[in-house]
Design a protein around this motif. Structure first.
Motif, short mmCIF file in Angstrom:
data_model
loop_
_atom_site.label_atom_id
_atom_site.label_comp_id
_atom_site.label_asym_id
_atom_site.label_seq_id
_atom_site.Cartn_x
_atom_site.Cartn_y
_atom_site.Cartn_z
N GLY A 290 0.94 -1.26 0.13
CA GLY A 290 0.03 0.19 0.06
C GLY A 290 0.98 1.17 0.07
N TYR A 291 2.04 1.27 0.63
CA TYR A 291 2.94 2.55 0.96
C TYR A 291 3.45 2.71 -0.66
CZ TYR A 291 6.40 5.67 2.49
OH TYR A 291 7.02 6.82 2.64
N GLN A 292 3.99 1.56 -1.13
CA GLN A 292 4.67 1.55 -2.46
C GLN A 292 3.62 2.23 -3.41
OE1 GLN A 292 7.94 1.16 -2.89
NE2 GLN A 292 8.12 0.75 -0.75
N ALA A 293 2.47 1.55 -3.22
CA ALA A 293 1.43 2.36 -4.37
C ALA A 293 1.21 3.76 -3.97
CB ALA A 293 0.15 1.55 -4.49
N ALA A 294 1.11 4.15 -3.02
CA ALA A 294 0.66 5.41 -2.64
C ALA A 294 1.95 6.25 -3.07
CB ALA A 294 0.53 5.62 -1.01
N PHE A 295 3.13 5.62 -2.69
CA PHE A 295 4.29 6.66 -3.06
C PHE A 295 4.30 6.89 -4.64
CE2 PHE A 295 8.78 7.49 -4.32
CZ PHE A 295 9.23 8.14 -3.38
N THR A 296 4.00 6.07 -5.38
CA THR A 296 4.04 6.17 -6.73
C THR A 296 2.75 7.26 -7.23
OG1 THR A 296 4.85 4.21 -7.40
CG2 THR A 296 3.72 5.04 -9.18
N HIS A 297 1.54 7.09 -6.60
CA HIS A 297 0.57 7.78 -6.87
C HIS A 297 0.69 9.15 -6.48
CE1 HIS A 297 -3.26 10.02 -5.65
NE2 HIS A 297 -3.95 8.76 -5.97
N GLU A 298 1.66 9.62 -5.54
CA GLU A 298 1.71 11.08 -5.18
C GLU A 298 2.79 11.46 -6.20
OE1 GLU A 298 0.24 12.86 -2.29
OE2 GLU A 298 -0.79 11.31 -3.44
N ASN A 299 3.75 10.77 -6.65
CA ASN A 299 4.37 11.14 -7.74
C ASN A 299 3.75 11.35 -9.01
OD1 ASN A 299 6.68 11.22 -6.28
ND2 ASN A 299 7.60 9.08 -7.28
N GLU A 300 2.73 10.67 -9.17
CA GLU A 300 1.90 10.72 -10.69
C GLU A 300 1.12 12.18 -10.48
OE1 GLU A 300 1.64 8.98 -13.26
OE2 GLU A 300 3.03 7.64 -12.63
N ARG A 301 0.61 12.57 -9.41
CA ARG A 301 0.09 13.64 -8.95
C ARG A 301 1.02 14.95 -9.27
NH1 ARG A 301 -2.47 14.59 -3.65
NH2 ARG A 301 -3.60 16.19 -4.90
N GLU A 302 2.14 14.94 -8.60
CA GLU A 302 3.04 15.86 -9.11
C GLU A 302 3.35 16.23 -10.49
OE1 GLU A 302 7.52 17.32 -7.04
OE2 GLU A 302 7.02 15.16 -7.38
N ALA A 303 3.52 14.89 -11.15
CA ALA A 303 3.83 14.97 -12.58
C ALA A 303 2.80 15.64 -13.34
CB ALA A 303 4.28 13.48 -13.12
N ASP A 304 1.34 15.39 -13.00
CA ASP A 304 0.43 16.11 -13.35
C ASP A 304 0.45 17.63 -13.45
OD1 ASP A 304 -0.95 13.97 -14.51
OD2 ASP A 304 -2.24 13.72 -12.87
N ARG A 305 0.83 18.07 -12.19
CA ARG A 305 0.81 19.34 -11.88
C ARG A 305 1.78 20.33 -12.70
NH1 ARG A 305 -1.30 21.43 -7.28
NH2 ARG A 305 0.40 22.90 -6.98
N ILE A 306 3.06 19.61 -12.77
CA ILE A 306 4.19 20.19 -13.57
C ILE A 306 3.93 20.09 -15.03
CG2 ILE A 306 6.66 19.90 -14.31
CD1 ILE A 306 7.02 18.60 -11.64
N ALA A 307 3.35 19.08 -15.52
CA ALA A 307 2.92 18.81 -16.94
C ALA A 307 1.90 19.93 -17.61
CB ALA A 307 2.47 17.39 -17.22
N VAL A 308 0.78 19.95 -16.81
CA VAL A 308 -0.37 21.18 -17.18
C VAL A 308 0.29 22.36 -17.04
CG1 VAL A 308 -2.36 22.17 -16.36
CG2 VAL A 308 -2.14 19.50 -16.13
N LEU A 309 1.46 22.84 -16.32
CA LEU A 309 2.07 23.91 -16.35
C LEU A 309 2.77 24.12 -17.88
CD1 LEU A 309 2.85 27.03 -15.37
CD2 LEU A 309 4.83 25.71 -14.29
N TYR A 310 3.55 22.96 -18.13
CA TYR A 310 4.22 23.03 -19.24
C TYR A 310 3.57 22.99 -20.48
CZ TYR A 310 8.58 21.08 -16.91
OH TYR A 310 9.62 20.86 -15.97
N ALA A 311 2.33 22.61 -20.37
CA ALA A 311 1.49 22.50 -21.55
C ALA A 311 0.98 23.83 -21.63
CB ALA A 311 0.21 21.70 -21.49
N ALA A 312 0.73 24.80 -20.77
CA ALA A 312 0.31 26.01 -20.91
C ALA A 312 1.27 26.95 -21.46
CB ALA A 312 -0.29 26.49 -19.51
N LEU A 313 2.53 26.76 -21.11
CA LEU A 313 3.63 27.51 -21.39
C LEU A 313 4.21 27.48 -22.96
CD1 LEU A 313 6.01 27.50 -18.21
CD2 LEU A 313 4.38 29.19 -18.86
N ALA A 314 3.96 26.06 -23.34
CA ALA A 314 4.34 25.51 -24.64
C ALA A 314 3.43 25.95 -25.71
CB ALA A 314 4.41 24.34 -24.64
N GLY A 315 2.05 26.49 -25.21
CA GLY A 315 0.91 26.87 -26.24
C GLY A 315 0.08 25.87 -26.47
N PHE A 316 0.03 24.88 -25.51
CA PHE A 316 -1.29 23.78 -25.62
C PHE A 316 -2.20 24.08 -24.78
CE2 PHE A 316 2.96 21.73 -27.24
CZ PHE A 316 2.65 21.40 -28.29
N ASP A 317 -3.56 23.74 -24.97
CA ASP A 317 -4.57 23.89 -24.04
C ASP A 317 -4.24 23.16 -22.82
OD1 ASP A 317 -6.71 23.94 -22.83
OD2 ASP A 317 -8.10 23.17 -24.25
#
Length: 420
Positions: free
Chosen positions: A187-214
């Motif tokens: 459960g801990y290993q799954a949750a660790f990856t889960h939180e990394n996925e959430r962090e990657a989502d946050r960074i990615a949405v910003l990157y998309a906006a800065l690159a001119g993607f919706d």
């Protein structure tokens, strides 16, 4: 009043230590030594500037990460499978073009990355911490919208930017050294990856906006996945945010960064916005090694690891509660019978015996055939479901023959619901 004075005194301890370090040659040498040790097992986070665990510097990350992908490429060549432009020249050119736009606004814009297109039908893409991004042809074909494909590319780049592949190694080593029991559990290993996925989502949405993607494109992907697949994992400890939560969270982040979005073109202030934006303010170390930087790095790394550990434990608890709620709801569903609708669909009737009104109810079923293969199907229930109400859920799959049900095992479950 005395209590406040004592707390203020504790806050003065670190500044006093740093002042003493700056004025004593022997302490400066100690501080430099501390910095070297800490720097060997951590790094400054490229996004936030805070210290995070890492057992490899960037050059070693590239070496190890690229070695994994290069083994894959050798295996593909040995199997006679086509890659990249030989596989699909149009899709490969599209992948390279979008990757270039995302990289130009990322924290790793100085690096040269290589896109890899492989012949797989699954909806998948991945990075290994180096300078390759591997994308399945099936994903490219399913995501015909460039904004949506860019969202996936940005998410994978973000994993490497945030050092997720090697951060996990650091945490596993720390857990082994400290004898942490919780960190070794599934459960801990799954949750660790889960939180990394959430962090990657946050960074990615910003990157998309800065690159001119919706920036809302990521939420469109997960909303569509939710309609087709439900949550795909809420019953178990899961490594990725479930589809509904992911759609809602990425939509919220997109609204936050929408002011940075310039349709079709790069934001001219992209470099500055990487340092400070509505999602984070990047901190930069104010103290050098030998001048308090070693102590500051040690404290920062320790505090960061502790905060991250506590966050993962909270996610473990949240997922366990989510599982318990869904299991309890299923216990409140009284089956009233199944009706075959046609060759590929069937309807199940239930009576809801719970006490809460349910919104967004999605029923699911696991179908196991004689060979042990398991397929999962979901059926959204329209409207609300009140206590005592009888409702129907219709399941459908073109790949499944309802006539074969007699030889199959079916297990129904509640995939998602909101309690009023």
């Amino acid at each position: 009043m005395k209590h406040k004075v004592m707390r203020a005194g504790r806050r003065l301890v670190l500044p006093l230590i740093l002042v003493n370090l700056s004025g004593c040659a022997s302490l400066q040498a100690v501080d430099s030594g501390i910095y070297q040790v800490v720097d060997a097992v951590s790094e400054q986070d490229r996004v936030t500037g805070q210290r995070s665990l890492s057992l490899a510097g960037r050059s070693e990350q590239i070496r190890q990460g690229n070695a994994v992908v290069e083994q894959l490429l050798q295996a593909e060549a040995q199997a006679g499978r086509k890659l990249n432009a030989q596989l699909d020249s149009v899709q490969y050119a599209r992948l390279a073009r979008l990757l270039d736009r995302v990289l130009r606004v990322s924290h790793l814009k100085s690096e040269r990355w290589q896109p890899v297109l492989i012949d797989r039908a699954e909806f998948n893409a991945f990075t290994t911490g180096g300078t390759y991004i591997v994308v399945h042809l099936g994903l490219m074909q399913q995501l015909t919208d460039d904004d949506e494909l860019a969202a996936v590319i940005a998410h994978e780049v973000a994993h490497t930017v945030a050092n997720h592949p090697f951060e996990r190694q650091g945490f596993q080593t720390l857990a082994a050294l400290t004898g942490s029991r919780s960190a070794g559990r599934d459960g801990y290993q799954a949750a660790f990856t889960h939180e990394n996925e959430r962090e990657a989502d946050r960074i990615a949405v910003l990157y998309a906006a800065l690159a001119g993607f919706d920036p809302a494109a990521a939420s469109h992907i997960w909303a569509r996945q939710y309609r087709a697949q439900g949550n795909a994992g809420g019953l178990f400890f899961h490594t990725h945010p479930v589809n509904r939560e992911r759609a809602e969270e990425t939509a919220a982040i997109a609204r936050q960064v929408s002011g940075y979005y310039r349709p079709g073109r790069e934001n001219p202030n992209a470099a500055a916005l990487l340092e400070e934006n509505v999602l984070w303010h990047k901190s930069n170390p104010a103290l050098a090694a030998g001048q308090g930087g070693g102590v500051a790095a040690l404290l920062g790394t320790t505090l960061g690891a502790y905060v991250q550990h506590q966050g993962v434990k909270q996610e473990v608890s949240r997922q366990a509660q989510q599982q318990a709620v869904l299991a309890a709801l299923m216990q409140q569903m009284q089956p009233l019978g199944e009706t075959v609708m046609d060759q590929n669909s069937w309807k199940v009737r239930w009576r809801y015996r719970g006490q809460n009104v349910l919104d967004h109810l999605v029923m699911g079923v696991l179908v196991r055939d004689q060979a042990g293969k398991v397929q999962r199907f979901v059926a959204p229930v329209s409207g609300t479901v009140a206590p005592g109400q009888v409702f129907d859920a219709q399941f459908r799959s073109p790949q499944l023959s309802v006539g074969a049900f007699a030889s199959m095992q079916l297990k129904y479950y509640v995939d998602d619901a909101r309690l009023r």
